[in-house]
Each structure stands twice: as structure tokens, then as C-alpha cells.
Design an enzyme around this catalytic site. Structure first.
Site, PDB file in Angstrom:
ATOM      1  N   ASP A  52      -5.549   2.531  10.431  1.00  3.57           N
ATOM      2  CA  ASP A  52      -6.689   2.254  10.742  1.00  3.57           C
ATOM      3  C   ASP A  52      -6.940   1.764  12.143  1.00  3.57           C
ATOM      4  O   ASP A  52      -6.874   2.634  13.159  1.00  3.57           O
ATOM      5  CB  ASP A  52      -7.110   1.136   9.818  1.00  3.57           C
ATOM      6  CG  ASP A  52      -8.489   0.691   9.700  1.00  3.57           C
ATOM      7  OD1 ASP A  52      -9.372   1.511  10.002  1.00  3.57           O
ATOM      8  OD2 ASP A  52      -8.903  -0.461   9.788  1.00  3.57           O
ATOM      9  N   PHE A  92     -14.026   3.057   3.690  1.00  2.00           N
ATOM     10  CA  PHE A  92     -13.153   2.160   3.080  1.00  2.00           C
ATOM     11  C   PHE A  92     -12.688   2.857   1.837  1.00  2.00           C
ATOM     12  O   PHE A  92     -13.524   2.955   0.829  1.00  2.00           O
ATOM     13  CB  PHE A  92     -13.500   0.945   2.909  1.00  2.00           C
ATOM     14  CG  PHE A  92     -12.386  -0.035   2.546  1.00  2.00           C
ATOM     15  CD1 PHE A  92     -11.713  -0.855   3.427  1.00  2.00           C
ATOM     16  CD2 PHE A  92     -11.986  -0.502   1.200  1.00  2.00           C
ATOM     17  CE1 PHE A  92     -10.499  -1.412   3.310  1.00  2.00           C
ATOM     18  CE2 PHE A  92     -10.933  -1.364   0.843  1.00  2.00           C
ATOM     19  CZ  PHE A  92     -10.119  -1.787   1.523  1.00  2.00           C
ATOM     20  N   VAL A  93     -11.248   3.126   1.703  1.00  6.72           N
ATOM     21  CA  VAL A  93     -10.825   3.887   0.796  1.00  6.72           C
ATOM     22  C   VAL A  93      -9.951   3.380  -0.304  1.00  6.72           C
ATOM     23  O   VAL A  93      -9.145   2.203   0.450  1.00  6.72           O
ATOM     24  CB  VAL A  93     -10.190   5.441   1.269  1.00  6.72           C
ATOM     25  CG1 VAL A  93     -11.059   6.175   1.682  1.00  6.72           C
ATOM     26  CG2 VAL A  93      -9.017   4.828   2.116  1.00  6.72           C
ATOM     27  N   GLY A 112       0.872  -1.204   0.201  1.00  2.00           N
ATOM     28  CA  GLY A 112       0.022   0.053   0.096  1.00  2.00           C
ATOM     29  C   GLY A 112       0.891   1.369  -0.096  1.00  2.00           C
ATOM     30  O   GLY A 112       0.499   2.213  -0.534  1.00  2.00           O
TER      31      GLY A 112
HETATM   32  P1  IMP Z   1      -4.217  -1.063  10.733  1.00  2.00           P
HETATM   33  O1  IMP Z   1      -3.072  -2.364  11.207  1.00  2.00           O
HETATM   34  O2  IMP Z   1      -5.569  -1.759  11.322  1.00  2.00           O
HETATM   35  O3  IMP Z   1      -4.052   0.164  11.324  1.00  2.00           O
HETATM   36  O4  IMP Z   1      -4.455  -1.391   9.229  1.00  2.00           O
HETATM   37  C1  IMP Z   1      -3.548  -0.990   8.477  1.00  2.00           C
HETATM   38  C2  IMP Z   1      -3.312  -1.457   7.174  1.00  2.00           C
HETATM   39  O5  IMP Z   1      -4.882  -2.087   6.797  1.00  2.00           O
HETATM   40  C3  IMP Z   1      -3.129  -0.542   6.074  1.00  2.00           C
HETATM   41  O6  IMP Z   1      -1.802  -0.337   6.067  1.00  2.00           O
HETATM   42  C4  IMP Z   1      -3.905  -1.133   4.919  1.00  2.00           C
HETATM   43  O7  IMP Z   1      -3.222  -1.776   4.266  1.00  2.00           O
HETATM   44  C5  IMP Z   1      -5.204  -1.668   5.443  1.00  2.00           C
HETATM   45  N1  IMP Z   1      -6.262  -0.725   5.593  1.00  2.00           N
HETATM   46  C6  IMP Z   1      -6.885  -0.195   6.380  1.00  2.00           C
HETATM   47  N2  IMP Z   1      -8.012   0.620   5.967  1.00  2.00           N
HETATM   48  C7  IMP Z   1      -7.938   0.604   4.558  1.00  2.00           C
HETATM   49  C8  IMP Z   1      -8.964   1.201   3.662  1.00  2.00           C
HETATM   50  O8  IMP Z   1      -9.709   2.159   3.806  1.00  2.00           O
HETATM   51  N3  IMP Z   1      -8.565   0.972   2.374  1.00  2.00           N
HETATM   52  C9  IMP Z   1      -7.403   0.070   1.982  1.00  2.00           C
HETATM   53  N4  IMP Z   1      -6.717  -0.494   2.895  1.00  2.00           N
HETATM   54  C10 IMP Z   1      -6.968  -0.430   4.270  1.00  2.00           C
HETATM   55 MG    MG Z   2      -0.588  -0.816   4.513  1.00  2.00          MG
END
Ligand code: IMP
Ligand code: MG
Length: 176
Positions: free
Chosen positions: A101, A150-151, A42
Site C-alpha cells: 500500500d 480497501f480489499v 495477511g
Molecule cells: P503498507 O506498509 O502501507 O504498504 O501496508 C501494508 C500492509 O497494510 C499490508 O500488508 C496489509 O496488511 C495492510 N493493508 C494495506 N492495504 C490493505 C487493504 O486494502 N486491505 C487489507 N489490508 C491492507
Molecule cells: Mg501484510
């Protein structure tokens, strides 16, 4: 169901923000070299554009982690898919993320990197969804705070698609 992408942040807005972040980072790291770690896949697009806007010496490494599953919510379990190529010892590390997130990925990386004796570690993310946070985090550089949607685009995917969009959009599902 059909998917439609609604623009949330335009290409111009993203470019402008990355320039501003690059200037701020260049000021903060004046006289030093910054070792940028991109979290694949990403963060790849954001990382490259950001690196182009940084005027102090830059070195780069990549790490790939994944939370299990391909749904639009992260599962909370993080695993290393590809570790860094180089040691962090003595380096001024800047971890670059596409989006924070729940915060679990960044918190996992923080634990992992603690023992690797970097001179300093800071975190930069293009997007932040503060409403969804389940762990406490201090992000040093944030591009945009966005609502709990969700983006996709600018490196971010829905089922591995849409990473190549030059803007950030929200996925809408419509009955056909
Ligand atoms: P976290 O560990 O929950 O903070 O999530 C982080 C990872 O989840 C990000 O680096 C993304 O790869 C994925 N992610 C979280 N939200 C989104 C979204 O809205 N779109 C796409 N990928 C997301
Ligand atoms: Mg990521």
C-alpha cells in the site's frame, strides 16, 4: 452500517495468477533453494498457495509486523510483533506480502534485513496499490495491480474478519 463484499478478483483468477508466479519463481531460482518469508497474518494464505506451486527446494519462515490501529488506512508506524526464527545469512530470500500500500512495511523490512547478510533478497506481493505509494520500492513479483480501494479476503482483513474468503473483495458500507 452494514458491510457488503463485492468481488474484485475471483478465486479462479487468484489461483491462476499464483500458478504463474510459482512457475516464474521456479525458473528464476533454478538450481537454488528459496527461503520464503511470509509477513503475518495477511500473507499466510498467499504464501502457502505460492509455495505449493514452486518446484525448487523451499524453506519457510514467518515474521509478524503491524502498523498501529485497525482502521482501513495504515498509520506509517511499523513494529515487530514476531521476528524470524532463523538467520538469513547466505540464503536466497523471497519476502512474500499480501498487499503493498504505502510501501512502508516493505521498506522497513528492507532496512531490517540489509544487515542480516542474505545472499539475495527479492519481494513478491499478491496485490499492489501503486497510487498509494509514499516510498520508492522495486517489487520483483506482483500478482495484480489494483486501484486505491480497501480489499479483503485471501488473508486480508477488515478488523480481523474476512481473511478466510477464497477470493478478493472490496468492502462496501451501506446504510441499513
Ligand atoms: P503498507 O506498509 O502501507 O504498504 O501496508 C501494508 C500492509 O497494510 C499490508 O500488508 C496489509 O496488511 C495492510 N493493508 C494495506 N492495504 C490493505 C487493504 O486494502 N486491505 C487489507 N489490508 C491492507
Ligand atoms: Mg501484510
Amino acid at each position: 452500517m452494514k458491510e457488503r463484499i463485492e468481488v474484485l478478483i475471483t478465486e479462479e483468477e487468484v489461483d491462476q495468477k499464483i500458478r504463474a508466479l510459482g512457475e516464474q519463481i521456479s525458473r528464476d531460482y533454478a538450481g537454488r533453494q528459496v527461503h520464503i518469508i511470509g509477513v503475518l497474518k495477511g500473507a499466510a494464505f498467499f504464501m502457502c498457495e505460492l509455495a505449493k506451486r514452486i518446484t525448487v527446494p523451499v524453506s519457510m519462515d514467518f515474521m509478524s509486523v503491524s502498523s498501529y490501529g485497525s482502521s482501513t488506512k495504515s498509520s506509517g508506524i511499523v513494529k515487530i510483533v514476531k521476528d524470524l526464527d532463523e538467520p538469513l545469512e547466505g540464503k536466497d530470500v523471497l519476502v512474500v506480502e499480501d498487499i503493498v500500500d504505502s510501501g512502508r512495511t516493505v521498506s522497513y523490512l528492507t532496512e531490517l534485513f540489509k544487515d542480516r547478510r542474505a545472499a539475495s533478497i527479492r519481494y513478491c506481493t499478491l496485490l499492489d496499490k501503486p497510487e498509494r505509494r509514499v516510498v520508492d520500492l522495486d517489487m520483483d513479483y506482483v500478482g495484480f495491480e489494483i486501484p486505491d480501494k480497501f480489499v479483503v479476503g485471501y488473508g486480508m482483513d477488515y478488523d480481523q474478519r474476512y481473511r478466510n474468503l477464497p477470493y478478493i473483495g472490496v468492502v462496501r458500507f451501506e446504510e441499513e
